[in-house]
Design a protein around this motif. Structure first.
Motif, PDB file in Angstrom:
ATOM      1  N   ILE A 105      -1.436   0.818  -5.650  1.00 45.78           N
ATOM      2  CA  ILE A 105      -1.280   0.832  -4.388  1.00 45.78           C
ATOM      3  C   ILE A 105      -2.042   0.040  -3.661  1.00 45.78           C
ATOM      4  O   ILE A 105      -2.004  -0.818  -2.608  1.00 45.78           O
ATOM      5  N   GLU A 106      -3.629  -0.102  -3.986  1.00 45.61           N
ATOM      6  CA  GLU A 106      -4.395  -0.845  -3.222  1.00 45.61           C
ATOM      7  C   GLU A 106      -4.248  -2.235  -3.889  1.00 45.61           C
ATOM      8  O   GLU A 106      -4.457  -3.185  -2.810  1.00 45.61           O
ATOM      9  N   GLY A 162       0.726  -1.252  -0.104  1.00 45.13           N
ATOM     10  CA  GLY A 162       0.016   0.000  -0.258  1.00 45.13           C
ATOM     11  C   GLY A 162       0.833   1.234   0.162  1.00 45.13           C
ATOM     12  O   GLY A 162       0.380   2.492  -0.067  1.00 45.13           O
ATOM     13  N   SER A 167      -5.257  -5.262 -12.969  1.00 42.97           N
ATOM     14  CA  SER A 167      -5.484  -5.403 -11.640  1.00 42.97           C
ATOM     15  C   SER A 167      -7.046  -5.441 -11.210  1.00 42.97           C
ATOM     16  O   SER A 167      -7.721  -4.934 -11.881  1.00 42.97           O
ATOM     17  N   GLU A 216      -2.242   4.624  -8.243  1.00 46.22           N
ATOM     18  CA  GLU A 216      -3.335   4.578  -7.509  1.00 46.22           C
ATOM     19  C   GLU A 216      -3.948   3.043  -7.069  1.00 46.22           C
ATOM     20  O   GLU A 216      -4.214   2.489  -6.293  1.00 46.22           O
ATOM     21  N   THR A 217      -4.142   2.622  -8.311  1.00 40.57           N
ATOM     22  CA  THR A 217      -4.671   1.112  -8.444  1.00 40.57           C
ATOM     23  C   THR A 217      -4.081   0.231  -8.008  1.00 40.57           C
ATOM     24  O   THR A 217      -4.129  -0.548  -7.109  1.00 40.57           O
ATOM     25  N   SER A 231      -1.616  -4.270  -1.836  1.00 44.21           N
ATOM     26  CA  SER A 231      -2.101  -4.705  -0.336  1.00 44.21           C
ATOM     27  C   SER A 231      -3.161  -5.816  -0.404  1.00 44.21           C
ATOM     28  O   SER A 231      -2.935  -6.785   0.328  1.00 44.21           O
ATOM     29  N   LYS A 232      -4.098  -5.586  -1.221  1.00 43.21           N
ATOM     30  CA  LYS A 232      -5.176  -6.467  -1.186  1.00 43.21           C
ATOM     31  C   LYS A 232      -4.838  -8.013  -2.008  1.00 43.21           C
ATOM     32  O   LYS A 232      -5.084  -8.938  -1.196  1.00 43.21           O
TER      33      LYS A 232
END
Length: 183
Positions: free
Chosen positions: A101-102, A39, A63, A98-99, A105-106
């Motif tokens: 970063i998410e 993240g 993603s 931005e995508t 983590s996920k």
């Protein structure tokens, strides 16, 4: 016997590599891209990562899509095995930072970085542009994995729309490379 097994395995893996545009022995194009892990964003530079050992550079279409998420899970599950073999992982798609970063983590479970290449710089350099446009006619990456040795040479390339073999093939290649380069 162990060497014979590894030799046969690498030959089998290399025969699959014929589908990739960049071939074994080609110089891997260097790239610098915004990336994220856990993240948090940072700048990933291939030439810097190669100073620490081989790098698995895997390109994927988008993603948070089903197969790309499955592939990220599988790479995350094997991240410790890649690290034990001395290799770094980096996933690359045309998504925004931005995508990523998410996604880092996920779906990557904070185990390895993913890079954002919305301008297709690395995707084009590695001939990883998908022939068929993605959603809304967007140009996206094809599913292709490369193993790059610390000298900057490609030692394995594999293109397959399914994710499963990307992980096992690149890990086998890294392990074989490590066995051959023990000090």
């Amino acid at each position: 016997m162990k060497r014979l097994f590894f030799g046969a395995l690498v030959c089998a893996l290399l025969s699959a590599a014929a589908w990739a545009a960049l071939k074994d022995g080609d110089t891997a194009p260097d790239f610098t891209l915004p990336a994220a892990v856990g993240g948090k964003s940072f700048v990933f530079k291939l030439s810097e990562a190669l100073k620490k050992g081989p790098v698995v550079v895997y390109f994927y279409p988008k993603s948070f899509t089903r197969i790309c998420t499955e592939e990220a899970y599988a790479f995350a599950e094997s991240a410790e095995n890649f690290a034990a073999a001395g290799a770094k992982l980096i996933g690359v798609s045309a998504d925004t930072i931005e995508t990523q970063i998410e996604f880092s983590s996920k779906e990557c479970r904070d185990k390895f970085p993913v890079a954002a290449d919305p301008n297709l710089v690395a995707i084009r350099a590695y001939d990883a542009v998908r022939a068929k446009p993605g959603p809304n006619g967007a140009t996206i990456a094809d599913r292709i994995s490369y193993v790059v040795a610390p000298d900057g040479k490609i030692i394995y390339a594999y293109r397959d729309p399914e994710a499963r073999k990307h992980i096992e093939n690149t890990l086998a290649t890294v392990r074989h490379w490590r066995e051959e380069h023990k000090n």
